[in-house]
Write a protein that holds these residues in place. Structure first.
Motif, PDB file in Angstrom:
ATOM      1  N   PHE A 187       0.825  -1.212   0.000  1.00  0.00           N
ATOM      2  CA  PHE A 187       0.000   0.000   0.000  1.00  0.00           C
ATOM      3  C   PHE A 187       0.856   1.259   0.000  1.00  0.00           C
ATOM      4  CE2 PHE A 187      -2.969   3.085   1.698  1.00  0.00           C
ATOM      5  CZ  PHE A 187      -4.208   2.667   1.243  1.00  0.00           C
ATOM      6  N   HIS A 214     -10.244  -4.331   8.209  1.00  0.00           N
ATOM      7  CA  HIS A 214     -10.665  -3.030   7.689  1.00  0.00           C
ATOM      8  C   HIS A 214     -12.113  -3.127   7.231  1.00  0.00           C
ATOM      9  CE1 HIS A 214     -10.290   0.827   5.788  1.00  0.00           C
ATOM     10  NE2 HIS A 214      -8.978   0.863   5.931  1.00  0.00           N
ATOM     11  N   GLU A 235      -3.493   1.826  10.949  1.00  0.00           N
ATOM     12  CA  GLU A 235      -4.791   1.340  11.450  1.00  0.00           C
ATOM     13  C   GLU A 235      -4.617   0.476  12.702  1.00  0.00           C
ATOM     14  OE1 GLU A 235      -3.891   1.238   8.271  1.00  0.00           O
ATOM     15  OE2 GLU A 235      -5.606   1.538   6.932  1.00  0.00           O
TER      16      GLU A 235
HETATM   17 FE   LIG Z   1      -7.458   1.624   3.692  1.00  0.00          FE
END
Ligand SMILES: [Fe+2]
Ligand SMILES: CC1=C(CCC(=O)O)c2cc3nc(cc4[nH]c(cc5[nH]c(cc1n2)c(C)c5CCC(=O)O)c(CCC(=O)O)c4C)C(CCC(=O)O)=C3C
Length: 346
Positions: free
Chosen positions: A18, A184, A275
């Motif tokens: 990512f 997520h 996260e």
């Molecule tokens: Fe994301």
């Protein structure tokens, strides 16, 4: 020994991830890359920017990728040159593909740092690979390795980390502790169209959780340990429905039902990301604290030896079947906003 080709004849491995910012001045340009054309409200973006800035503008994700690559390079079952390219930050995948071509790579396997089906976790990476290859004349062929959510190496790593996190709970509450698996959240429209038959994101996560529960907390005291799968890190405009419940709301609900101890198991992330270190270690930890619940968080797979060995095992498998062109489509930006909004360019 010729361990360099496996069954599918790869001459390189590329880790596709990512990407994340590595300093305060990277944060906004990174976030703008992530949300380009996605309809994420500005307020949400500024809120997330603040999470990054609390950590000096540095996401843990790139350091984790570097560590993983080091571990893969040292893994005898891999035996291939290893490259790394990201969707949203340096090193960008397109630059990496150019370097691979210049190095004479012809046919590479891609290990994507995401284990599940859905537009965000699978198709978007396939699109990233296609776009990077299209920008580089003579680019190598790139074969995405299969989803590894149910691979015994991933499961063993997470089971190990789950046991370790159970061990960090106070002895008195450990036996009754509940396992709360997190991933997520995604928009419901994306969840419904995940995988060839739809619903694959949630179904795969549930399967992973079941496998970890069976391995980490086998029935020995008579009953299987109680567990749930819940969601974190919701984005998008508030009127668009996403998978629920959110992990913090779920902790409150568990507390109301008398649950006194929880282990969070972040199966949706292959390594520590913002996260994990913010949404779980800061926000969910504060929620548990307020409720007086004992809470520990299992480590992510990271560079657990079984997880690293898994990558060698995936390379030795025959070339995986390509995803059908129709699965995990990009959700239309206007979906969930009701009729009459159907003129976006997405
Ligand atoms: Fe994301
Ligand atoms: C399914 C999924 C994964 C798991 C699969 C995988 O690992 O790929 C994942 C991973 C990640 N998501 C990440 C970061 C962000 N995701 C955002 C926004 C979004 N994520 C979505 C889904 C997912 N995301 C979606 C549907 C959106 C809405 C916008 C859109 O439709 O695309 C935003 C925008 C701000 C906000 O959060 O609102 C940010 C900054 C980082 C890097 C973290 C770091 O820096 O450590 C990682 C690994």
């Amino acid at each position: 020994m010729d361990s360099t080709t496996g069954n599918a004849g790869y001459d390189a491995l590329v880790v596709v991830s990512f990407g994340g910012p590595e300093g305060p001045e990277d944060v906004m340009p990174f976030l703008e890359n992530v949300v380009r054309g996605r309809g994420v409200p500005r307020e949400r973006l500024l809120e997330v920017a603040d999470h990054y800035q609390r950590f000096g503008g540095v996401s843990p994700i790139n350091a984790q990728c570097r560590q993983l690559i080091e571990a893969i390079e040292a893994e005898p079952a891999v035996g291939l040159p290893v490259y790394w390219g990201n969707r949203n930050w340096h090193p960008f995948l397109e630059d990496t593909v150019r370097r691979m071509k210049d190095d004479g790579v012809r046919r590479a396997a891609a290990f994507v740092t995401s284990a599940y089906s859905s537009y965000s976790s699978c198709r978007q990476y396939l699109d990233d690979i296609a776009r990077a290859r299209a920008a580089v004349p003579g680019a190598p062929e790139i074969v995405k390795l299969r989803h590894h959510y149910d691979h015994p190496g991933f499961v063993a790593a997470m089971a190990d980390h789950t046991r370790e996190a159970l061990g960090r709970l106070p002895g008195g509450v450990r036996d009754a502790a509940r396992l709360v698996f997190t991933a997520h959240s995604i928009p419901l429209t994306m969840a419904r169209t995940a995988g060839p038959a739809g619903g694959a994101y949630e179904a795969q996560l549930r399967r992973t959780a079941e496998l970890i529960v069976a391995e980490a907390a086998p029935a020995g005291r008579g009953t299987e340990r109680e567990w749930d799968l819940v969601w974190q890190s919701r984005s998008g405009p508030p009127q668009v429905p996403w998978l629920e419940p959110d992990v913090c709301d779920h902790l409150e609900a568990l507390h109301a039902r008398g649950v006194g101890a929880v282990v969070l198991v972040p199966i949706g992330f292959m390594s520590d990301h913002m996260e994990v270190v913010y949404d779980l270690d800061v926000e969910a930890a504060a929620a548990a604290d307020k409720l007086g619940m004992a809470l520990t968080r299992a480590a992510t797979a990271g560079v657990h030896p079984r997880f690293v060995a898994m990558i060698g095992e995936l390379l030795a498998e025959p070339e995986p079947a390509a995803c059908p062109a129709t699965c995990c489509p990009r959700p239309r930006r206007d979906q969930g906003r009701g009729p009459g909004a159907e003129h976006g360019q997405e």
